[in-house]
Design a protein around this motif. Structure first.
Motif, PDB file in Angstrom:
ATOM      1  N   MET A  94       1.285  -0.824   0.135  1.00  0.00           N
ATOM      2  CA  MET A  94       0.252   0.385  -0.018  1.00  0.00           C
ATOM      3  C   MET A  94       0.610   1.231   0.098  1.00  0.00           C
ATOM      4  O   MET A  94       0.521   2.231  -0.684  1.00  0.00           O
ATOM      5  CB  MET A  94      -0.856   0.185   1.583  1.00  0.00           C
ATOM      6  N   SER A  95       1.746   1.514   0.632  1.00  0.00           N
ATOM      7  CA  SER A  95       2.656   2.297   0.904  1.00  0.00           C
ATOM      8  C   SER A  95       3.688   2.207  -0.175  1.00  0.00           C
ATOM      9  O   SER A  95       5.203   2.356  -0.588  1.00  0.00           O
ATOM     10  CB  SER A  95       3.868   2.037   1.851  1.00  0.00           C
ATOM     11  N   GLU A  96       3.576   2.705  -1.682  1.00  0.00           N
ATOM     12  CA  GLU A  96       3.387   2.969  -2.694  1.00  0.00           C
ATOM     13  C   GLU A  96       4.375   4.719  -2.941  1.00  0.00           C
ATOM     14  O   GLU A  96       4.230   5.520  -2.048  1.00  0.00           O
ATOM     15  CB  GLU A  96       2.736   3.070  -3.588  1.00  0.00           C
ATOM     16  N   PRO A  97       5.802   4.288  -2.849  1.00  0.00           N
ATOM     17  CA  PRO A  97       6.414   5.509  -3.135  1.00  0.00           C
ATOM     18  C   PRO A  97       6.072   6.209  -3.843  1.00  0.00           C
ATOM     19  O   PRO A  97       5.759   7.983  -4.114  1.00  0.00           O
ATOM     20  CB  PRO A  97       7.442   4.771  -3.874  1.00  0.00           C
ATOM     21  N   THR A  98       5.299   6.217  -5.520  1.00  0.00           N
ATOM     22  CA  THR A  98       5.301   6.531  -6.347  1.00  0.00           C
ATOM     23  C   THR A  98       3.379   7.377  -6.321  1.00  0.00           C
ATOM     24  O   THR A  98       2.801   6.259  -6.192  1.00  0.00           O
ATOM     25  CB  THR A  98       5.147   6.305  -7.995  1.00  0.00           C
ATOM     26  N   GLU A  99       3.510   8.054  -5.117  1.00  0.00           N
ATOM     27  CA  GLU A  99       2.226   8.768  -4.733  1.00  0.00           C
ATOM     28  C   GLU A  99       1.172   9.215  -5.915  1.00  0.00           C
ATOM     29  O   GLU A  99       1.737   9.504  -7.185  1.00  0.00           O
ATOM     30  CB  GLU A  99       2.575   9.807  -4.242  1.00  0.00           C
ATOM     31  N   ALA A 100       0.190   8.518  -6.096  1.00  0.00           N
ATOM     32  CA  ALA A 100      -1.037   8.751  -6.917  1.00  0.00           C
ATOM     33  C   ALA A 100      -0.899  10.114  -8.329  1.00  0.00           C
ATOM     34  O   ALA A 100      -0.761   9.962  -9.033  1.00  0.00           O
ATOM     35  CB  ALA A 100      -2.078   8.455  -6.081  1.00  0.00           C
ATOM     36  N   ASN A 101      -0.886  10.966  -7.082  1.00  0.00           N
ATOM     37  CA  ASN A 101      -0.887  12.128  -8.172  1.00  0.00           C
ATOM     38  C   ASN A 101      -0.912  13.716  -7.662  1.00  0.00           C
ATOM     39  O   ASN A 101      -0.091  13.063  -6.017  1.00  0.00           O
ATOM     40  CB  ASN A 101      -2.917  12.159  -8.408  1.00  0.00           C
ATOM     41  N   VAL A 124     -12.929  -4.056  -1.149  1.00  0.00           N
ATOM     42  CA  VAL A 124     -12.964  -4.529  -2.032  1.00  0.00           C
ATOM     43  C   VAL A 124     -14.185  -5.252  -2.984  1.00  0.00           C
ATOM     44  O   VAL A 124     -13.112  -5.091  -4.034  1.00  0.00           O
ATOM     45  CB  VAL A 124     -11.783  -5.876  -1.963  1.00  0.00           C
ATOM     46  N   SER A 125     -14.781  -5.132  -2.935  1.00  0.00           N
ATOM     47  CA  SER A 125     -15.675  -5.449  -3.345  1.00  0.00           C
ATOM     48  C   SER A 125     -16.063  -4.889  -4.864  1.00  0.00           C
ATOM     49  O   SER A 125     -15.855  -3.875  -5.160  1.00  0.00           O
ATOM     50  CB  SER A 125     -17.424  -5.556  -2.542  1.00  0.00           C
ATOM     51  N   ARG A 143     -26.704   3.198  -0.407  1.00  0.00           N
ATOM     52  CA  ARG A 143     -28.687   3.072  -0.058  1.00  0.00           C
ATOM     53  C   ARG A 143     -28.649   3.132   1.568  1.00  0.00           C
ATOM     54  O   ARG A 143     -29.504   3.960   1.957  1.00  0.00           O
ATOM     55  CB  ARG A 143     -29.486   2.300  -0.552  1.00  0.00           C
ATOM     56  N   GLY A 144     -27.601   2.476   2.209  1.00  0.00           N
ATOM     57  CA  GLY A 144     -27.958   2.345   3.764  1.00  0.00           C
ATOM     58  C   GLY A 144     -27.609   3.897   4.903  1.00  0.00           C
ATOM     59  O   GLY A 144     -28.341   3.578   4.981  1.00  0.00           O
ATOM     60  N   GLY A 145     -26.563   4.633   3.464  1.00  0.00           N
ATOM     61  CA  GLY A 145     -26.311   5.982   4.164  1.00  0.00           C
ATOM     62  C   GLY A 145     -24.847   6.124   4.504  1.00  0.00           C
ATOM     63  O   GLY A 145     -25.129   7.344   5.231  1.00  0.00           O
ATOM     64  N   ALA A 146     -24.511   5.718   3.817  1.00  0.00           N
ATOM     65  CA  ALA A 146     -23.284   6.086   3.794  1.00  0.00           C
ATOM     66  C   ALA A 146     -22.607   6.740   2.951  1.00  0.00           C
ATOM     67  O   ALA A 146     -23.379   7.254   2.402  1.00  0.00           O
ATOM     68  CB  ALA A 146     -22.000   4.876   3.531  1.00  0.00           C
ATOM     69  N   ARG A 147     -21.620   7.761   3.894  1.00  0.00           N
ATOM     70  CA  ARG A 147     -21.549   8.694   2.979  1.00  0.00           C
ATOM     71  C   ARG A 147     -20.422   8.738   1.446  1.00  0.00           C
ATOM     72  O   ARG A 147     -20.871   9.742   1.119  1.00  0.00           O
ATOM     73  CB  ARG A 147     -20.477  10.396   3.190  1.00  0.00           C
ATOM     74  N   GLY A 148     -20.034   7.463   1.164  1.00  0.00           N
ATOM     75  CA  GLY A 148     -18.877   8.108  -0.505  1.00  0.00           C
ATOM     76  C   GLY A 148     -19.288   6.473  -0.276  1.00  0.00           C
ATOM     77  O   GLY A 148     -19.180   5.384   0.742  1.00  0.00           O
ATOM     78  N   TYR A 149     -18.016   5.906  -0.714  1.00  0.00           N
ATOM     79  CA  TYR A 149     -17.270   4.705  -1.323  1.00  0.00           C
ATOM     80  C   TYR A 149     -15.965   5.319  -1.832  1.00  0.00           C
ATOM     81  O   TYR A 149     -16.362   5.583  -3.005  1.00  0.00           O
ATOM     82  CB  TYR A 149     -18.356   4.363  -1.899  1.00  0.00           C
ATOM     83  N   VAL A 150     -14.956   4.564  -2.184  1.00  0.00           N
ATOM     84  CA  VAL A 150     -13.657   3.995  -2.051  1.00  0.00           C
ATOM     85  C   VAL A 150     -13.213   1.981  -2.011  1.00  0.00           C
ATOM     86  O   VAL A 150     -13.328   1.993  -0.747  1.00  0.00           O
ATOM     87  CB  VAL A 150     -12.754   4.497  -0.976  1.00  0.00           C
ATOM     88  N   THR A 151     -12.276   2.690  -2.290  1.00  0.00           N
ATOM     89  CA  THR A 151     -11.326   0.586  -2.703  1.00  0.00           C
ATOM     90  C   THR A 151     -10.956   0.937  -2.046  1.00  0.00           C
ATOM     91  O   THR A 151      -9.838   2.021  -2.017  1.00  0.00           O
ATOM     92  CB  THR A 151     -11.431   0.252  -4.221  1.00  0.00           C
ATOM     93  N   LYS A 152     -10.291  -0.620  -1.756  1.00  0.00           N
ATOM     94  CA  LYS A 152      -8.936  -0.539  -0.681  1.00  0.00           C
ATOM     95  C   LYS A 152      -7.914  -0.593  -1.362  1.00  0.00           C
ATOM     96  O   LYS A 152      -6.303  -0.292  -0.862  1.00  0.00           O
ATOM     97  CB  LYS A 152      -8.847  -1.840  -0.360  1.00  0.00           C
ATOM     98  N   THR A 153      -7.524   0.109  -2.945  1.00  0.00           N
ATOM     99  CA  THR A 153      -6.348   0.560  -3.423  1.00  0.00           C
ATOM    100  C   THR A 153      -6.290   1.631  -3.715  1.00  0.00           C
ATOM    101  O   THR A 153      -5.313   2.070  -4.165  1.00  0.00           O
ATOM    102  CB  THR A 153      -6.255  -0.366  -5.102  1.00  0.00           C
TER     103      THR A 153
END
Lengths: 239, 441
Positions: free
Chosen positions: A1-8, A110-111, A122-132
């Protein structure tokens, strides 16, 4: 996860003045390794401003910990023993509704299955991000959720566009069940991997406006015609 | 197919034990043959199982029949207990059901060869029965019961054949016979049995009692149904439940096998390549993608993906996966909507692939390449976006044909448009737009 090349070039919320911003977070995930990883990545409070005040591995634990610690943001895994993230959201509904100190949820999964993702939103979460997601982006997302803003990953934006595109039947509530042209445009740009700042530049609007569009989409998603969306999700599973 | 595994195990039979075990294939099971059978397919099935010519087995049965009808008993027992299957088919004989499927009512007389065999068998049986009846020396009273008994036997045989046909139709598309025919057959069987049973009763009493005897028979039948009904229902339910459990177990085993095969191997490779960050990332990405397709796409289990993709979403994902593997740059794909591929869209896919390759090659340093494809009405839009140093088309020498020809040129030749532009905060975005061909709508 700790990538040296930070995404952006994404906003470094830490900077040097991170101390001003502070957010209390609870991690809910049944994989201890993952919790440890996230903790290590975002939990350096003095740098990131994120303080992990609790962890939980299943639904019961999660509800207990969240009720006890009253964090501002919960990082919630979609797949959990005991009923999944949706069950946590259902049982924490009173906490979310609390006007004074509302607990906000950010789904972290990860799904890839649309109905999982749409389910927690729809259950009320304010957002969704992937584990990557990278650590920096995650911290950024947490702060955004704390601000009451919605956080859409490109993939979630794609799901939402799909969901609203395929509801051909006349919606029950016209205003609610339809995305405006602008909202659609914003979603499309999110799906194409643009950051809010870039979207604002592209559409000649302010970042605040982008945020309000995204929040509006989230609200519509959470409140719009339940049957249509459920049917869509079910059909998708079968396709 | 789970039903094969769940069949009554008759492997304890000596024939099965004698079967050669040289090859590691699953143990052979005895089935009655559904092809080219004369009566129940028992002889053929046995012949196939034992590796003997069918005619030998049939002769043995006929011979045994002479011995106080032992052959008939044996045959009936086999018919009753051995499931109908595809086993025991002689390879050299052309499968007769091909002629059956081609039948359209008129040609059936010509096509239905097995029926000729059945007639021969029937004649043979009649002859044998004559001999049998002639040779058996029974009391006068007992001989009178013979005809009803034969009637009962014939009726039961007819009904059981019917059941076989139903079973065969389930796993073979050949069950296209007319419904009326099967109904007639079942009815014929029932009539025969009833006639035989009532014949026995009538022989005991006089013809005057026929009505009451029939009533009694009916009452007994209804009673038996009522008694046995619940047990039968429960048994079927238990059976289906058991089958469900078996299917689940099988699925679980399949998942375990997949996880073992690909995931564990990839993890091993990753450990071996631990120093090579790029390689590790590539392996992990490929594995993640593979597992995702496998998990979230119920029908495309990811195993037989060698064939060409037929729709847009698959094509985009396939291209992205290939470019990702080749260049080691993660590509995130978002697809909204889907449509079948036509020539134009296929050309667009090629252009998109080219754009992905460029993005991975020149813009891969800045992070993941983002691919977005959307179908809206008749328009298909694809955007490929990287976060690299940017790209200026005008600064590229005119003789370098890469972008001009394979992306812009290709799109325009097929009636679409391509736009390259620099993203405000760095990076390049390629936008490809194409109308779907008319005929697909």
């Amino acid at each position: 996860m700790s990538e040296p090349t930070e995404a952006n070039e994404s906003v470094e919320p830490t900077g040097g003045s991170a101390a001003e911003r502070h957010v209390r977070v609870v991690l809910v995930d049944d994989h201890r390794m993952f919790r440890t990883g996230v903790q290590a990545e975002i939990g350096r409070t003095e740098q990131t401003g994120v303080e992990v005040v609790g962890e939980a591995a299943d639904v019961d634990q999660a509800v207990t910990v969240i009720t006890a610690t009253r964090p501002e943001v919960v990082l919630l895994d979609v797949h959990l023993p005991g009923g999944g993230g949706v069950e946590v959201l259902r049982r924490c509904a009173p906490l979310m509704a609390d006007a004074e100190q509302s607990v906000r949820f950010l789904a972290l999964s990860v799904s890839d299955a649309a109905e999982d993702v749409i389910g927690v939103i729809r259950g009320g979460a304010r957002g969704y991000v992937t584990k990557t997601i990278t650590g920096t982006d995650l911290v950024d997302s947490v702060f955004r959720v704390q601000d009451g803003d919605a956080v859409f990953s490109p993939r979630l934006a794609g799901f939402v566009l799909d969901a609203f595109a395929s509801t051909d039947a006349p919606p029950v509530d016209e205003d609610l069940d339809r995305l405006t042209q602008r909202e659609r445009e914003v979603l499309r740009l999110i799906a194409r991997g643009y950051a809010y700042k870039e979207i604002a530049k592209q559409l000649f609007i302010s970042v605040k406006t982008v945020e309000s569009h995204v929040s509006a989409v989230l609200r519509k998603l959470q409140l719009s015609n339940r049957h249509e969306l459920t049917r869509w999700a079910t059909a998708r599973r079968l396709v | 197919m789970p039903r094969w595994a769940g069949r009554v195990n008759i492997d304890g039979m000596p024939e099965a034990a004698a079967a050669p075990l040289a090859e590691p294939r699953p143990p052979r099971k005895l089935y009655r043959s559904s092809d080219g059978r004369w009566l129940g397919g028992v002889a053929r099935g046995l012949a196939g199982h034992l590796g003997l010519p069918v005619i030998w087995v049939r002769l043995v049965f006929v011979g045994l029949f002479m011995a106080d009808g032992l052959g008939a008993l044996l045959y009936a027992a086999f018919w009753f207990f051995v499931p109908l299957g595809l086993g025991g088919v002689d390879a050299q004989r052309p499968p007769p059901f091909t002629t059956e499927t081609a039948s359209d009512g008129r040609r059936r007389l010509v096509a239905r060869k097995p029926d000729k065999g059945q007639i021969v068998a029937l004649l043979l049986m009649v002859v044998v029965a004559m001999v049998f009846v002639g040779s058996v020396d029974l009391g006068n009273g007992a001989k009178a019961y013979l005809l009803p008994a034969v009637l009962v036997g014939a009726g039961v045989a007819l009904v059981w054949r019917q059941a076989d046909n139903a079973r065969r139709a389930r796993w073979m598309e050949a069950g296209r016979r007319r419904r009326t025919l099967s109904l007639l057959r079942a009815a014929g069987g029932v009539v025969l049995v009833t006639a035989g049973v009532s014949g026995i009763f009538v022989l005991q009493g006089s013809a005057a009692h026929l009505g009451s005897v029939l009533q009694a028979a009916l009452a007994v039948l209804v009673g038996i149904t009522l008694l046995a009904g619940p047990y039968l229902v429960r048994m079927t339910q238990d059976l289906s439940e058991e089958r469900l459990m078996r299917i689940r177990a099988q699925e679980r085993a399949e998942v375990a096998a997949h996880v073992h095969d690909s995931v564990l191997h990839t993890l091993t490779l990753i450990q071996r390549n631990a120093e090579n960050a790029g390689e590790v990332r590539r392996l992990a990405r490929a594995q993640e993608r593979d597992l995702r397709t496998w998990l979230y796409k119920p029908e495309g289990t990811g195993k037989d993906e060698a064939d060409e993709p037929a729709n847009l979403a698959d094509a985009v994902r396939r291209n992205a996966a290939e470019v990702e593997d080749k260049h080691g740059v993660p590509i995130e794909v978002v697809v909204v909507g889907d449509c079948p591929l036509d020539e134009r869209i296929a050309a667009q896919m090629q252009a998109a692939r080219e754009a992905m390759v460029n993005a991975a090659k020149y813009g891969g340093e800045g992070g993941a390449v983002q691919v977005y494809a959307e179908v809206e009405g008749k328009t298909v839009f694809v955007s490929v976006r990287d976060r690299g140093p940017g790209f200026d088309l005008d600064s590229i020498p005119a003789d370098r044909m890469g972008v001009r020809e394979s992306i812009i040129g290709r799109m325009e030749r097929n009636g679409g448009t391509a736009r390259l532009r620099a993203v405000p905060d760095g990076g390049t975005e390629v936008e490809l737009e194409m109308e779907r061909a008319e005929k697909t709508s």
